[in-house]
Design an enzyme around this catalytic site. Structure first.
Site, PDB file in Angstrom:
ATOM      1  N   ASP A 193      36.285  47.743  42.305  1.00 37.16           N
ATOM      2  CA  ASP A 193      35.413  46.593  42.322  1.00 37.16           C
ATOM      3  C   ASP A 193      36.038  45.217  42.495  1.00 37.16           C
ATOM      4  O   ASP A 193      37.205  45.142  41.919  1.00 37.16           O
ATOM      5  CB  ASP A 193      34.759  46.789  40.916  1.00 37.16           C
ATOM      6  CG  ASP A 193      33.574  45.863  40.513  1.00 37.16           C
ATOM      7  OD1 ASP A 193      32.565  45.753  41.398  1.00 37.16           O
ATOM      8  OD2 ASP A 193      33.851  44.639  39.714  1.00 37.16           O
ATOM      9  N   GLU A 233      49.081  37.424  47.216  1.00 34.38           N
ATOM     10  CA  GLU A 233      49.521  38.079  46.084  1.00 34.38           C
ATOM     11  C   GLU A 233      48.672  39.530  45.606  1.00 34.38           C
ATOM     12  O   GLU A 233      49.287  40.362  45.104  1.00 34.38           O
ATOM     13  CB  GLU A 233      50.014  37.573  44.849  1.00 34.38           C
ATOM     14  CG  GLU A 233      50.903  36.141  44.984  1.00 34.38           C
ATOM     15  CD  GLU A 233      50.180  35.220  44.020  1.00 34.38           C
ATOM     16  OE1 GLU A 233      50.667  35.075  43.014  1.00 34.38           O
ATOM     17  OE2 GLU A 233      49.224  34.452  44.307  1.00 34.38           O
TER      18      GLU A 233
HETATM   19  C1  GLC Z   1      30.627  43.839  42.037  1.00 33.89           C
HETATM   20  C2  GLC Z   1      29.735  44.762  41.718  1.00 33.89           C
HETATM   21  C3  GLC Z   1      28.527  44.065  41.049  1.00 33.89           C
HETATM   22  C4  GLC Z   1      28.920  43.464  39.752  1.00 33.89           C
HETATM   23  C5  GLC Z   1      30.411  42.671  39.973  1.00 33.89           C
HETATM   24  C6  GLC Z   1      30.923  42.306  38.789  1.00 33.89           C
HETATM   25  O1  GLC Z   1      30.260  42.987  42.822  1.00 33.89           O
HETATM   26  O2  GLC Z   1      29.142  45.489  42.824  1.00 33.89           O
HETATM   27  O3  GLC Z   1      27.560  44.789  40.809  1.00 33.89           O
HETATM   28  O4  GLC Z   1      28.130  42.591  39.279  1.00 33.89           O
HETATM   29  O5  GLC Z   1      31.508  43.256  40.874  1.00 33.89           O
HETATM   30  O6  GLC Z   1      31.458  43.760  38.289  1.00 33.89           O
END
Ligand code: GLC
Length: 505
Positions: A193, A233
Site C-alpha cells: 500500500d 530514496e
Molecule cells: C491506499 C488504499 C486506500 C487507503 C490508503 C491509505 O491508497 O488503497 O484504500 O485509504 O492507501 O492506507
C-alpha cells in the site's frame, strides 16, 4: 513467476460474503466463495486488509499487523481460507500497509506517551503547529498537534493513521518481520500500500503550490507532493521489501505516478516490485486514440524484462461501468483482459456492478469511496445472498436485477463474457504472453495484434464502425453467435462492440 500468465481478482472482504450475521463480510465468507472465484477463471485473489483495526479507514488503519480483526474472523479462519484457495488452485495475495499504522497501534500509543519513549522516533514528530505546509491525501493539514508532548506528528492520510518513519532501522525490522509472519502462513504474495509515500523529505521543505489547482488550499491537489512522495530514496525501501518478499512470492505495489516515474518501481534486477500497479487506464480519456497512445507510451517505457500490468477498477475508484457507461463496459472488459500484462479485476466488475448511491445518513468512508464498495449481489433476494435477509448490510445494495445468480443463468451476461475472456486468455499463448502491436488507433476503433496471430478490435463509440482487420471471429463482447464468422474486407462492429479474431484462419 505464475503472475505473468495470471489474473488477479481483488476481494474487498467487508463486501464479499457475510457469514456471521453482522452485515459485514468475513474470511469464512471469502473461503466459501472459492468455487465461484475458481469458476471465474482467475489465478489469484488479493485480499484488502482484514487485520486488527479500529476501521477509521476500513482496515488501512492497522492496530496489529499479525492479527485478524474479530469482525473478519480468526487466524484459524485465515488458515482455512488459504487452504481452500490452494485446493482450488488459487493463490492468495495480502495487503501490506508499511506507511502508517492506526493511532491505536501499541507502537503509536508508546510513541505519543512521551518525548523520551523508546518508540518516539518510530513515527515522525516535529516541533511547530504545523511544522510546514504539507496537506493530507484526504484533505486538511498532514500534521496533528499533540498537546501533551508539545509536538506534531505527520499523517499522509487520516489523523488516525500516523506515518511510520522508515528511516528508522527498528521500524524497518519490525515491519519486514510482518512479511515473514504471513509468508510462514502460506501466502503467495503482497500488494504493498501507498508505496511512494514511505519516505518524506527529512528537512521538511514546503511542497510547491500546484498552479493548476482551482479548489481550496486545504485540498491535497492544491500542492505538488514533491517532498512527500516518490523521493528517489523510496527505491531503497522498495529494495528492502523486495528482498524480504523474494522471487517466489508476488510483489505488487500501489504507485500513483506518471509513467516515466512509475516504471522506476520495477527497480534493478531483483530489487524492485514485480508489478507496480499501472492505474493509467483509470484516468485516461476513453477514446480509441487516447487509449492507443497510452498503451504505446507504457509499453515503450517498460524497462528490459519488466512485465506489464493493467488496472481498471479498485476499492478507491468509481466503478469502471459507471465511469465508461453501460455501452462501453463490455469493451472495457475485453480491453483489460486482452492487453499484454497481468490484469487486476475488482470484485463485482465481472458483473458490471455500478457505483451505488449512498444516502447521506449511511455514508461511512471519510474519503467518499462508499459507492464502489457496495456488497457483492450474489442473488436478487433480500440480503442479496451477501447477508441474511433482515440483516442491514454495512453499505446499501444496488438495483436487485444486477446479481450473480441471474447472470449465471444467462449465457450472454457480463459474467459469461468474463468467463469466456478468461478461459480464452488462459488457452492462448498470444493473449497471455504475446507481443503487443497497434493495428488501428482511432478515431472510432482501437485494434491491436497480440503475438503472431490474434487481433482484437474494439469500437469505443456509440455508433457502428468498421475495423480493418481480417480473420475468423473467436469471441465478441455480445456473445450472440458471431463466433466462426470470417472477416475479409473489414469487420463491422456495432456500437460498443468488441471482437477477438484469429488471423490467417
Ligand atoms: C491506499 C488504499 C486506500 C487507503 C490508503 C491509505 O491508497 O488503497 O484504500 O485509504 O492507501 O492506507
Amino acid at each position: 513467476m505464475w503472475w505473468r500468465r495470471g489474473v488477479v481478482y481483488e476481494v474487498y472482504p467487508r463486501s464479499f460474503q457475510d457469514t456471521d450475521g453482522d452485515g459485514v463480510g468475513d474470511l469464512r465468507g471469502v473461503a466459501g466463495r472459492m468455487p465461484y472465484i475458481a469458476d471465474l477463471g482467475v489465478d489469484a485473489i488479493w485480499l484488502t486488509p482484514f487485520f486488527a483495526s479500529p476501521m477509521r479507514d476500513f482496515g488501512y488503519d492497522i492496530s496489529d499487523h499479525c492479527a485478524v480483526d474479530p469482525s473478519f474472523g480468526t487466524l484459524e479462519d485465515f488458515d482455512a481460507l488459504v487452504a481452500a484457495a490452494h485446493d482450488h488452485g488459487i493463490k492468495v495475495v495480502l495487503d501490506f500497509v508499511p506507511n502508517h499504522t492506526s493511532d491505536l497501534h501499541p507502537w503509536f500509543e508508546a510513541s505519543r506517551s512521551s518525548r523520551e519513549s523508546a518508540k518516539r522516533d518510530w513515527y515522525i514528530w516535529r516541533d511547530g503547529n504545523p511544522p510546514n505546509n504539507w496537506v493530507a491525501v484526504f484533505g486538511g493539514p498532514a500534521w496533528e498537534w499533540d498537546e501533551a508532548t508539545g509536538q506534531s506528528y505527520y499523517h499522509a492520510y487520516l489523523p488516525e493513521q500516523p506515518d511510520l518513519d522508515w528511516r528508522n532501522p527498528e521500524v524497518r525490522g519490525a515491519m519486514l518481520a510482518v512479511l515473514r509472519f504471513w509468508k510462514a502462513r502460506g501466502v503467495d504474495g503482497f500488494r504493498v500500500d501507498a508505496m511512494r509515500q514511505v519516505l518524506k523529505d527529512p528537512s521538511l521543505r514546503d511542497n510547491p503550490r500546484n498552479p493548476e489547482h482551482r479548489g481550496p488550499a486545504s485540498e491535497y491537489a492544491s500542492l505538488i507532493p514533491e517532498f512527500t512522495t516518490d523521493l528517489d530514496e523510496v527505491q531503497e525501501v522498495v529494495a528492502a521489501i523486495r528482498s524480504e518478499i523474494g522471487d517466489e512470492h508476488l510483489f505488487m505495489a500501489e504507485v500513483t505516478a506518471p509513467i516515466e516515474r512509475l516504471v522506476r518501481y520495477y527497480g534493478a534486477e531483483g530489487e524492485g516490485a514485480h508489478l507496480p500497479f499501472n492505474f493509467h487506464l483509470i484516468f485516461n480519456d476513453w477514446s480509441a486514440d487516447a487509449i492507443a497512445s497510452l498503451i504505446e507510451r507504457y509499453e515503450s517505457a517498460l524497462p528490459e524484462g519488466a512485465w506489464p500490468n493493467w488496472v481498471l477498477g479498485n476499492h478507491d475508484q468509481s466503478r469502471v461501468a459507471s465511469r465508461v457507461g453501460p455501452g462501453q463496459a463490455r469493451v472495457a472488459a475485453m480491453l483489460l483482459l486482452t492487453l499484454r500484462g497481468t490484469p487486476t479485476i475488482y470484485f463485482g466488475d465481472e458483473l458490471g456492478m455500478v457505483d451505488v448511491e449512498v444516502p447521506p445518513e449511511r455514508v461511512v468512508d471519510p474519503a467518499g469511496r462508499d459507492p464502489e464498495r457496495s456488497p457483492m449481489p450474489w442473488t436478487g433476494e433480500p440480503g442479496r445472498g451477501f447477508c441474511a435477509a433482515g440483516v442491514e448490510p454495512w453499505l446499501p445494495f444496488g438495483d436487485a436485477s444486477l446479481n450473480a445468480a441471474a447472470q449465471e443463468a444467462d449465457p450472454r451476461s457480463m459474467l459469461a463474457l468474463h468467463r469466456r475472456l478468461l478461459a480464452l486468455r488462459r488457452d492462448s499463448d498470444d493473449l497471455a504472453e504475446g507481443a503487443y502491436a497497434t493495428l488501428v488507433a482511432g478515431p472510432e476503433v482501437l485494434a491491436y495484434r497480440r503475438g503472431t496471430g490474434t487481433a482484437v478490435a474494439l469500437n469505443l463509440t456509440g455508433a457502428p464502425a468498421v475495423a480493418p482487420v481480417r480473420g475468423e471471429i473467436v469471441l465478441t463482447t455480445e456473445l450472440d453467435g458471431r463466433e466462426g464468422e470470417r472477416v475479409d474486407g473489414g469487420l463491422a462492429l456495432r456500437p460498443g462492440e468488441g471482437a477477438i479474431l484469429r488471423e490467417g484462419a
